[in-house]
Scaffold this active site. Structure first.
Site, PDB file in Angstrom:
ATOM      1  N   GLU A 118       0.863  -1.194   0.000  1.00 38.61           N
ATOM      2  CA  GLU A 118       0.000   0.000   0.000  1.00 38.61           C
ATOM      3  C   GLU A 118       0.889   1.230   0.000  1.00 38.61           C
ATOM      4  O   GLU A 118       2.105   1.130   0.241  1.00 38.61           O
ATOM      5  CB  GLU A 118      -0.906   0.000   1.237  1.00 38.61           C
ATOM      6  CG  GLU A 118      -2.060  -0.982   1.138  1.00 38.61           C
ATOM      7  CD  GLU A 118      -3.039  -0.875   2.287  1.00 38.61           C
ATOM      8  OE1 GLU A 118      -4.220  -1.116   2.052  1.00 38.61           O
ATOM      9  OE2 GLU A 118      -2.635  -0.554   3.418  1.00 38.61           O
ATOM     10  N   HIS A 239      -9.473  10.348   4.302  1.00 36.24           N
ATOM     11  CA  HIS A 239      -9.282   9.437   3.157  1.00 36.24           C
ATOM     12  C   HIS A 239      -9.797  10.131   1.899  1.00 36.24           C
ATOM     13  O   HIS A 239     -10.897  10.687   1.909  1.00 36.24           O
ATOM     14  CB  HIS A 239     -10.031   8.126   3.378  1.00 36.24           C
ATOM     15  CG  HIS A 239      -9.502   7.029   2.511  1.00 36.24           C
ATOM     16  ND1 HIS A 239      -9.730   6.986   1.160  1.00 36.24           N
ATOM     17  CD2 HIS A 239      -8.716   5.965   2.784  1.00 36.24           C
ATOM     18  CE1 HIS A 239      -9.117   5.930   0.642  1.00 36.24           C
ATOM     19  NE2 HIS A 239      -8.497   5.297   1.614  1.00 36.24           N
ATOM     20  N   ARG A 383      -0.361   8.580   9.707  1.00 44.02           N
ATOM     21  CA  ARG A 383      -0.283   7.124   9.856  1.00 44.02           C
ATOM     22  C   ARG A 383       0.104   6.467   8.543  1.00 44.02           C
ATOM     23  O   ARG A 383      -0.461   6.782   7.496  1.00 44.02           O
ATOM     24  CB  ARG A 383      -1.648   6.603  10.301  1.00 44.02           C
ATOM     25  CG  ARG A 383      -1.729   5.102  10.334  1.00 44.02           C
ATOM     26  CD  ARG A 383      -3.166   4.652  10.478  1.00 44.02           C
ATOM     27  NE  ARG A 383      -3.970   4.987   9.313  1.00 44.02           N
ATOM     28  CZ  ARG A 383      -4.834   4.153   8.729  1.00 44.02           C
ATOM     29  NH1 ARG A 383      -5.024   2.949   9.216  1.00 44.02           N
ATOM     30  NH2 ARG A 383      -5.541   4.538   7.688  1.00 44.02           N
TER      31      ARG A 383
HETATM   32  C1  LIG Z   1     -13.527   1.789   6.675  1.00 42.37           C
HETATM   33  C2  LIG Z   1     -12.229   1.609   7.421  1.00 42.37           C
HETATM   34  C3  LIG Z   1     -11.178   0.935   6.817  1.00 42.37           C
HETATM   35  C4  LIG Z   1      -9.977   0.752   7.498  1.00 42.37           C
HETATM   36  N1  LIG Z   1      -8.983   0.020   6.924  1.00 42.37           N
HETATM   37  C5  LIG Z   1      -7.868  -0.270   7.657  1.00 42.37           C
HETATM   38  C6  LIG Z   1      -6.877  -1.161   7.150  1.00 42.37           C
HETATM   39  O1  LIG Z   1      -6.996  -1.704   6.053  1.00 42.37           O
HETATM   40  N2  LIG Z   1      -5.787  -1.410   7.933  1.00 42.37           N
HETATM   41  C7  LIG Z   1      -5.600  -0.841   9.163  1.00 42.37           C
HETATM   42  O2  LIG Z   1      -4.584  -1.096   9.823  1.00 42.37           O
HETATM   43  N3  LIG Z   1      -6.537   0.003   9.657  1.00 42.37           N
HETATM   44  C8  LIG Z   1      -7.659   0.281   8.952  1.00 42.37           C
HETATM   45  N4  LIG Z   1      -8.609   1.104   9.480  1.00 42.37           N
HETATM   46  C9  LIG Z   1      -8.410   1.642  10.833  1.00 42.37           C
HETATM   47  C10 LIG Z   1      -8.626   0.525  11.857  1.00 42.37           C
HETATM   48  O3  LIG Z   1      -9.723  -0.259  11.449  1.00 42.37           O
HETATM   49  C11 LIG Z   1      -8.890   1.092  13.232  1.00 42.37           C
HETATM   50  O4  LIG Z   1      -7.923   2.055  13.573  1.00 42.37           O
HETATM   51  C12 LIG Z   1      -8.849  -0.008  14.286  1.00 42.37           C
HETATM   52  O5  LIG Z   1      -9.689  -1.073  13.910  1.00 42.37           O
HETATM   53  C13 LIG Z   1      -9.260   0.543  15.632  1.00 42.37           C
HETATM   54  O6  LIG Z   1      -9.384  -0.537  16.514  1.00 42.37           O
HETATM   55  P1  LIG Z   1      -9.784  -0.241  18.009  1.00 42.37           P
HETATM   56  O7  LIG Z   1      -9.859  -1.563  18.703  1.00 42.37           O
HETATM   57  O8  LIG Z   1      -8.901   0.785  18.575  1.00 42.37           O
HETATM   58  O9  LIG Z   1     -11.234   0.448  17.911  1.00 42.37           O
HETATM   59  P2  LIG Z   1     -12.614  -0.050  17.285  1.00 42.37           P
HETATM   60  O10 LIG Z   1     -12.467  -1.256  16.469  1.00 42.37           O
HETATM   61  O11 LIG Z   1     -13.231   1.138  16.664  1.00 42.37           O
HETATM   62  O12 LIG Z   1     -13.451  -0.438  18.567  1.00 42.37           O
HETATM   63  C14 LIG Z   1     -13.854   0.549  19.512  1.00 42.37           C
HETATM   64  C15 LIG Z   1     -14.812  -0.094  20.474  1.00 42.37           C
HETATM   65  O13 LIG Z   1     -15.108   0.774  21.558  1.00 42.37           O
HETATM   66  C16 LIG Z   1     -16.506   0.770  21.811  1.00 42.37           C
HETATM   67  N5  LIG Z   1     -16.838   2.021  22.501  1.00 42.37           N
HETATM   68  C17 LIG Z   1     -16.633   3.291  22.071  1.00 42.37           C
HETATM   69  N6  LIG Z   1     -17.039   4.164  23.022  1.00 42.37           N
HETATM   70  C18 LIG Z   1     -17.495   3.431  24.065  1.00 42.37           C
HETATM   71  C19 LIG Z   1     -18.063   3.751  25.341  1.00 42.37           C
HETATM   72  N7  LIG Z   1     -18.250   5.006  25.756  1.00 42.37           N
HETATM   73  N8  LIG Z   1     -18.453   2.746  26.148  1.00 42.37           N
HETATM   74  C20 LIG Z   1     -18.322   1.449  25.760  1.00 42.37           C
HETATM   75  N9  LIG Z   1     -17.782   1.088  24.577  1.00 42.37           N
HETATM   76  C21 LIG Z   1     -17.375   2.066  23.744  1.00 42.37           C
HETATM   77  C22 LIG Z   1     -17.116   0.611  20.443  1.00 42.37           C
HETATM   78  O14 LIG Z   1     -18.444   0.188  20.501  1.00 42.37           O
HETATM   79  C23 LIG Z   1     -16.162  -0.437  19.846  1.00 42.37           C
HETATM   80  O15 LIG Z   1     -16.498  -1.736  20.289  1.00 42.37           O
HETATM   81  C24 LIG Z   1      -9.817   1.296   8.808  1.00 42.37           C
HETATM   82  C25 LIG Z   1     -10.867   1.977   9.409  1.00 42.37           C
HETATM   83  C26 LIG Z   1     -12.074   2.134   8.732  1.00 42.37           C
HETATM   84  C27 LIG Z   1     -13.191   2.848   9.412  1.00 42.37           C
END
Ligand SMILES: Cc1cc2nc3c(=O)[nH]c(=O)nc-3n(C[C@H](O)[C@H](O)[C@H](O)COP(=O)(O)OP(=O)(O)OC[C@H]3O[C@@H](n4cnc5c(N)ncnc54)[C@H](O)[C@@H]3O)c2cc1C
Length: 538
Positions: A118, A239, A383
């Site tokens: 990428e 994006h 990033r």
């Molecule tokens: C469309 C898209 C494509 C992407 N593609 C890529 C990719 O190809 N490669 C890559 O490395 N990254 C990619 N990213 C970024 C990556 O997906 C995210 O940065 C990563 O998944 C974040 O993981 P996380 O566990 O930190 O948060 P998340 O997966 O967002 O999980 C957050 C969690 O916290 C919970 N939550 C939030 N607030 C509260 C609250 N107050 N109380 C209780 N629960 C709460 C939510 O419900 C959720 O379960 C992409 C993102 C998107 C949106």
């Protein structure tokens, strides 16, 4: 608001994406009772939407040193080198552990993990699953593993509101609002000497984002209210090619991965002009921020609300090469084999967040953070593609390892740190998002940011006494937006994903610094400048 019920455990994990689920599993392996609290169902969050893949030096020809180099280049001089070192060195083993857990990645003809490239990576090092459904597979594998472990309790549809602190200011639990019926309905408290925030992104700060609706910056705002430091909040990645779904479409929008441009798709305006040609040697495959800015400029010049992605050359390969994006295009009435896809930039990723050390510790004892809500320093000013899933995985594992050495001390929780009174009114969300998109979006200037800050201050006056998901979330969005806008106003240069029209150059003399902010006793922003060592050739 007084808690109607109380529960006790060893470790609370807030959020169930790649970071939260991994942290929970590793804390559980250390022998602790773990409660995961998640706002919607356990599989909701950005993780399941990730398309491209996860970056790691898995190819024998590749090396962590090369991955480190590419990450530092993308971060434009502001990465924390130690954090990047941890990411790239531990990364390959963390991905292998994910595979051992059951995540099935795409394989090449020889049975090895298929690796693609990428933007910004000088090697093929992106592992992917189901073509463009990597996040969904990672989420599936982690959710399956967690649900098999009876020592991990998952509380769904529960919004964590604030951190409970002891008299020393250490975290001792959370307050939460369980939505729906049941014995734990309403506002309650869970007590534990270790709290891990893994609440994901801040996408809903802006009118259009690729993030799901749960991405309201709750963890960052709760950490701020508890006295924790947040850093790099001004660095927001937009994006370039997000499907434009109409002038009134707000919230989560469908992403059209840059891999589509990698397969030959071109960007054109409504007269068919390929406007990226001549702007950058790589044209449509220039870095994301360059493409996003070029699209925004062309939209402003032409007065059009979007540009077009011509991906007709992919032809019959569409359904197999990009099944998820293909379906999403069809759902929106566009057959990309024969029609152009309307696209415009939208918020995608937040490089900043709750400041942590290399083991996920925040500046509040007992409070840890990992994943997108955390700021380990690996991303610097921008990033590198596919480093975010890896960051969530690696640093969540490290929190598990630190907790295995012993829990922080348990003490009596005396309450939450006093904060601003009143919640932000439900009707404030749309104007707040519009102000941030207009003033602190892809292209920023002193004038545009000041405009947004004035609107935020005005909206802050409209408080609502009705505590509900919407008003709690709005207050969190407002808290994050306020620091983000203040940092964007302060940083008088253009670097990485922060683009100031009035300061178009990078300024290493004055701005080789990271901005770290906490709230003072009266809710005022206290910002420190953290000097970053110059990185040779970066
Ligand atoms: C469309 C898209 C494509 C992407 N593609 C890529 C990719 O190809 N490669 C890559 O490395 N990254 C990619 N990213 C970024 C990556 O997906 C995210 O940065 C990563 O998944 C974040 O993981 P996380 O566990 O930190 O948060 P998340 O997966 O967002 O999980 C957050 C969690 O916290 C919970 N939550 C939030 N607030 C509260 C609250 N107050 N109380 C209780 N629960 C709460 C939510 O419900 C959720 O379960 C992409 C993102 C998107 C949106």
């Amino acid at each position: 608001m007084p808690a109607g019920w109380t529960q006790s455990t060893d470790v609370i994990v807030v959020g169930s994406g790649v970071a939260g689920l991994t942290a929970a599993m590793h804390a559980r392996r250390a022998g602790y009772r773990v409660v995961i609290v998640t706002k919607s169902t356990v599989d909701q969050g950005s993780t399941k939407w990730a398309q491209g893949g996860i970056a790691a030096a898995l190819d024998p020809e590749d090396s962590p040193a090369e991955h480190l180099h590419d990450t530092l280049v993308a971060g434009a001089g502001l990465c924390d080198r130690g954090a990047v070192d941890v990411l790239v060195t531990q990364g390959p083993e963390s991905v292998r552990r994910l595979i051992a857990l059951g995540a099935e990645f795409d394989r090449d003809d020889s049975g090895a993990i298929a690796l693609t490239r990428e933007g910004g990576h000088l090697r093929d090092r992106i592992a992917h699953a189901g073509g463009d459904a990597t996040g969904a597979e990672i989420s599936r594998a982690l959710v399956d593993a967690v649900s098999l472990d009876s020592g991990i309790e998952v509380i769904e549809h529960a919004l964590v509101i604030d951190l409970l602190l002891d008299t020393d200011g250490s975290a001792q639990g959370v307050t939460l609002h369980v939505m729906g019926e049941g014995e734990r309905g309403g506002v309650g408290a869970i007590l534990a000497p270790a709290v891990v925030l893994a609440t994901g992104g801040i996408g809903q700060v802006f009118s259009q984002s690729t993030n799901p609706r749960v991405a309201t910056g709750d963890g960052v705002a709760a950490a701020l209210r508890a006295g924790a430091e947040v850093a790099d909040l001004e660095f927001v990645q937009f994006h370039p090619t997000v499907m434009w779904c109409g002038p009134d479409s707000v919230g989560q929008q469908p992403l059209v991965s840059e891999a589509v441009r990698g397969e030959g798709a071109t960007l054109v305006d409504s007269t068919g002009v390929r406007f990226m040609v001549g702007q950058h040697p790589l044209a449509e495959l220039a870095p994301r921020d360059v493409v996003a800015k070029a699209i925004m400029r062309r939209m402003r010049e032409t007065g059009e609300p979007h540009m077009w992605l011509d991906a007709r050359s992919i032809g019959d390969q569409w359904p197999t090469r990009f099944p998820t994006i293909f379906e999403s295009c069809l759902d929106h009435g566009v057959d990309p084999r024969s029609a152009l896809i309307p696209v415009a930039p939208a918020q995608h990723y937040h490089s900043g967040g709750i400041r942590t050390d290399l083991d996920g510790r925040t500046s509040v004892p007992g409070l840890f953070a990992c994943g997108e809500c955390a700021c380990t320093g690996v991303h610097g000013a921008n990033r590198l593609a596919s480093n975010s899933l890896l960051e969530g995985l690696v640093f969540a594992e490290r929190i598990g390892a630190i907790l295995a050495d012993g829990l922080p001390e348990r003490a009596e929780a005396v309450g939450v740190r006093p904060g601003p009174s009143g919640l932000l009114a439900a009707q404030s969300r749309a104007p707040m998002q519009a102000a941030m998109t207009d003033g602190v979006g892809v292209l920023r200037s002193a004038e545009s940011v000041a405009r947004a800050i004035a609107i935020l201050a005005e909206l802050g006056q409209h408080v609502d006494d009705d505590p509900c998901t919407e008003t709690w979330e709005n207050s969190n969005l407002h808290a994050v937006a306020t620091v983000l806008a203040a940092n964007a106003q302060a940083r008088l240069e253009t670097r990485g994903s922060h683009w100031r029209d009035d300061y178009p150059d990078r300024d290493d003399v004055n701005w080789q610094v990271r901005l770290s902010t906490r709230l003072g006793p009266n809710g005022e922003l206290i910002t420190e400048r953290l000097r970053v060592e110059a990185q040779e050739g970066i």
